[in-house]
Structures are given as C-alpha cells and as structure tokens.
Write an enzyme that holds these catalytic residues in place. Structure first.
Site, PDB file in Angstrom:
ATOM      1  N   LYS A  46       0.821  -1.211   0.000  1.00  0.00           N
ATOM      2  CA  LYS A  46       0.000   0.000   0.000  1.00  0.00           C
ATOM      3  C   LYS A  46       0.862   1.271   0.000  1.00  0.00           C
ATOM      4  O   LYS A  46       0.372   2.349  -0.317  1.00  0.00           O
ATOM      5  CB  LYS A  46      -0.971  -0.005   1.170  1.00  0.00           C
ATOM      6  CG  LYS A  46      -2.072  -1.057   0.990  1.00  0.00           C
ATOM      7  CD  LYS A  46      -3.171  -0.938   2.022  1.00  0.00           C
ATOM      8  CE  LYS A  46      -4.311  -1.908   1.735  1.00  0.00           C
ATOM      9  NZ  LYS A  46      -3.940  -3.321   1.988  1.00  0.00           N
TER      10      LYS A  46
HETATM   11  C1  LIG Z   1      -4.572  -4.464   1.387  1.00  0.00           C
HETATM   12  C2  LIG Z   1      -3.823  -5.743   1.387  1.00  0.00           C
HETATM   13  C3  LIG Z   1      -4.143  -6.818   0.533  1.00  0.00           C
HETATM   14  C4  LIG Z   1      -5.346  -6.781  -0.392  1.00  0.00           C
HETATM   15  O1  LIG Z   1      -5.158  -5.923  -1.477  1.00  0.00           O
HETATM   16  P1  LIG Z   1      -6.398  -5.487  -2.370  1.00  0.00           P
HETATM   17  O2  LIG Z   1      -5.851  -4.531  -3.356  1.00  0.00           O
HETATM   18  O3  LIG Z   1      -7.383  -4.847  -1.427  1.00  0.00           O
HETATM   19  O4  LIG Z   1      -6.959  -6.703  -3.000  1.00  0.00           O
HETATM   20  C5  LIG Z   1      -3.347  -7.945   0.531  1.00  0.00           C
HETATM   21  N1  LIG Z   1      -2.297  -8.055   1.368  1.00  0.00           N
HETATM   22  C6  LIG Z   1      -1.954  -7.058   2.218  1.00  0.00           C
HETATM   23  C7  LIG Z   1      -0.798  -7.254   3.125  1.00  0.00           C
HETATM   24  C8  LIG Z   1      -2.695  -5.873   2.265  1.00  0.00           C
HETATM   25  O5  LIG Z   1      -2.353  -4.902   3.124  1.00  0.00           O
END
Ligand SMILES: *Cc1c(COP(=O)(O)O)cnc(C)c1O
Length: 433
Positions: A107
């Site tokens: 993220k």
């Molecule tokens: C947010 C997140 C996901 C999921 O990602 P999406 O784009 O919402 O499908 C997977 N793994 C981790 C560690 C995350 O923080």
C-alpha cells in the site's frame, strides 16, 4: 484525459476531481476514459530500464494530458524510492516483494503516489487540503507515511482505541508534523461514520478542502500497475507468465488488469483469496453475492464486498466469459495457508507472510494444471508485520527490519476523541485552524 464513473460512462470528471472526490457522486468508481496501448518496442526496451524509468513511462502513457512531464517524473521519483525485487523461490515460482517501503506493505506505492499528486493539486487550491482517513490498522500507516511532510496537506487519522496492534498504532501516532492521530473511543465503524459525517458537514467543508485517501481512489490504483511491468521485465523467460494476486478489495489485481490492457503480455491472472471468496465464487457461479467478512489469518484480505469488483466488471464489459478467459479464482483456508508457510520455509528457506502465502497457493494450484506456465505471486507485506501468526506457524523468530523498529521506539501521540460527531468536529476545527 477524463475519468468516468463505473455507474455511468457519460458522467466524466477531470483527473483532479476524480482524485479529490475518490468516489463518484453516484457511488461508482472512476475509470480512465481510454487505456493507452503501448507499442512492442516499449516492451522490448523494458529489461534495460530501471524501476523508476519504467514507472515513469507507464505513468506518462496514462497521465500525460493531465500532469506535465517534468512534474510527473518528480512524482514517480518520490514514490519509487525502494525496490520491488523478484525472488525465485522454486523453479518457475517467483515472489514479487512489494514490502520494501516505509510501512512494509504494497500500500506504500499507492499512498506515496497519491500524496505526490495531491500536493501538486494543492498548489492551485486556496483552502488547505485535509485528508480524513479511518483505519483499522494498515491503511492509516501507509497514508500517514505517504503524506508525511507534504506541503499544503494535513492528515487526520481516526482509529479505534485499543483495537489496532501496537506496531500499527506506532506507525501513525509517532510521526508528528502534518499528521494527527485521533484515538476514537469506539469501533472502526464509528471512525468510518465520523469521516462520512464530516464530508456532509457544511461548516467543516467551508473551512477546509476535505478529501479521503481510501483504497478506491484512482490515484492509488495507477501506481500499482507499475510493478507488473517491472516484474515482467526482470524475468529471463518472459513467455507464458501468469500473476497470482492475494486479494481483498481487488485493487492490486485490477491494476494488473490495466497493465495487461496496456499491452503487457500477461497470460493469465489468479485471484487468490482466503475464506472471503466472493470473487472466486462469482467466477464459478456467475453470481456476485457480498457477505459479511469473516476473520482469517490473512486479515488485510477479510473483505466481504470487494470494492474494485465494479472496475473489474467494467474492464470486461460485465461479461462472465470474458472475465473468465483472463482470471481464475481460488480460495484457501487458514490451515492451507499455514501449511504453505511451513512447507516453503522448510523447502526453500523463504518466509512468507500469510497474504503472500495465499498468493503462492493460488499460483501453485494453477501451475499444477498448466505446466508450461511460469508465475509470479505478489508478496504484499513483510512477515514481520504479522509477527504473531508467522512466528507461531514457523516456530522461529522473525527478524524485524530496522525501519519497523524505529517506529516502535517513537513516542505515541494521539488525541482522545469520543465517537460523537459534535465532539469530533470541535476537535477537528481546533486542531486544523
Ligand atoms: C490491502 C492488502 C491486501 C489486499 O489488497 P487489495 O488490493 O485490497 O486486493 C493484501 N495483502 C496485504 C498485506 C494488504 O495490506
């Protein structure tokens, strides 16, 4: 280029409006009016280019009409300040490590790029831009760190008191500068409600330019396509490449679909989920049936109504057969996830986090039926972020990266806030003025 709402293609807005609004007024998600297809020569040139250069060229193709080239280059350089290495953990099985950023999860890419775009938009805005973000843990840290020190922008993180882990809390309460943490005496849902009420409040909106930085924002999606190009370019054999994406809200997977639409030769995608299997179920049955989320060991993927499904359907013209030609869905239990973590640790001496493990499982399952393919799974977080599960499963100590330790050493600073909106508003006004 304009952006339309997935609920109405005729209702279009500028990039600036799409980024500042996040969600369209009709509750649709914004999509670019056209997705440029890059020439073969571009793909041939990728192996010789750096991650930053590749990211810039992809960003340029998408955003050249909206952001001047020199500005865009700076934005990309400020976003991509860490690598995303591709590690071969078994023959034809590659881990794309997306956790080398400041908060150790993928993220960081979206949050950092969005902060660059927003601060550029802020220059033309008289009011101060205030980002309100409700978090159950991870989003708050990525957004707060992404916007730390960005001129013209203040961030207020609302989080439920006592309901986030110590490490998570430290990642957004120790920063200072333009970041303020409100510790809400309530649940995550209370935090979200306060943010929603704030957007409807006349007084707050007169005073400040309020925006959110939640995961449906197009500015967070675009940079997530960069690393698909980069990963593909680092493979020695670039034919028959599939990507397995551990998914919750399906932003990461949607970014991959956009990369493919731009011409990146990805043969197939695997939508890997935990027990929250709304999309795999849709791919099996043709019925999209959101449900309340269920708690699992891969908790960042505990999503019962995946928000980016609207974008996926839009990309495939709402046609089940179309979408099935490009995406296969698999779900895995917590037991399977932990078993995979143990097996990979024992055989390859590689530590998966629970989310990456779900991606790994999806990839292995697909490869067992398609032996000519080779694949990449997205390792979305550093195992130290999910220390309890990982150490408990592997019966070993996980080394905590220095940047995570630095957060833990910092002093927590938060402002207590009740879940009552009037109280929240008076705190917000006194804080921000
Ligand atoms: C947010 C997140 C996901 C999921 O990602 P999406 O784009 O919402 O499908 C997977 N793994 C981790 C560690 C995350 O923080």
């Amino acid at each position: 280029m304009n952006y339309y709402s997935t609920n109405n293609k005729k209702s279009t807005v500028s990039l600036k409006e799409a980024v500042l609004k996040g969600l369209a007024p009709d509750k649709g998600l914004y999509m670019p009016e056209s997705i440029p297809v890059l020439p073969e020569s571009f793909f041939d040139s990728l192996p010789g280019k750096s991650f930053q250069q590749i990211a810039y060229e992809v960003a340029h193709a998408l955003l050249q009409q909206d952001v001047p080239a020199d500005e865009l280059r700076k934005m990309v350089e400020h976003t991509i300040t860490f690598d995303a290495p591709l590690v071969e953990i078994e023959k034809s099985v590659f881990s794309l490590e997306l956790f080398h950023g400041p908060t150790l999860a993928f993220k960081d890419f979206g949050a950092r790029f969005m902060s660059q775009l927003l601060s550029w938009f802020a220059k033309a805005e008289k009011r101060e831009i205030v980002i309100l973000v409700a978090t159950s843990g991870d989003t708050g840290s990525a957004v707060a760190n992404g916007f730390l020190g960005v001129p013209g922008v203040k961030v207020v993180v609302l989080y439920p008191s006592g309901k986030v882990s110590d490490i998570q809390e430290k990642q957004f309460t120790t920063l200072g500068q333009n970041i303020t943490a409100l510790e809400v005496d309530g649940t995550f849902d209370d935090c979200q409600r306060l943010v929603k009420e704030a957007f409807l409040d006349e007084e707050l909106n007169k005073e400040f330019f309020l925006t959110s930085a939640n995961s449906i924002n197009i500015a967070r999606l675009i940079p997530q396509s960069f690393y698909y190009f980069y990963a593909w370019s680092r493979l020695k054999d670039r034919s028959n490449v599939v990507f397995s994406v551990p998914s919750g809200n399906f932003g990461n997977l949607t970014a991959g679909l956009i990369a493919k639409r731009m011409g990146l030769p990805i043969r197939h995608f695997i939508a890997s989920t935990n027990r929250n299997d709304i999309v795999p179920e849709y791919l099996d049955t043709g019925t999209f049936n959101p449900k309340p989320s269920q708690a699992t060991v891969s908790n960042a993927m505990d999503v019962g109504n995946p928000s980016n499904f609207a974008r996926m359907m839009d990309l495939y013209a709402n046609d089940l057969n179309n979408i099935k030609a490009d995406i296969t869905g698999y779900r895995f239990s917590d037991d399977e996830t932990k078993q995979a973590m143990r097996a990979v640790y024992e055989t390859s001496n590689y530590t998966l986090d629970p989310h990456g493990a779900v991606g790994y499982l999806g990839l292995k399952k697909y490869l067992s039926e398609h032996t000519e393919a080779k694949g990449v799974f997205l390792e979305t977080a550093h195992p130290a972020k999910f220390l309890d599960v990982v150490e408990d499963t592997l019966k070993t100590e996980v080394k905590i990266p220095e940047r995570l330790k630095q957060f833990v050493k910092g002093n927590k600073k938060s402002i207590p806030c009740s879940k009552d909106f009037v109280h929240f508003r008076s705190i917000a006004i006194s804080l921000l003025k």
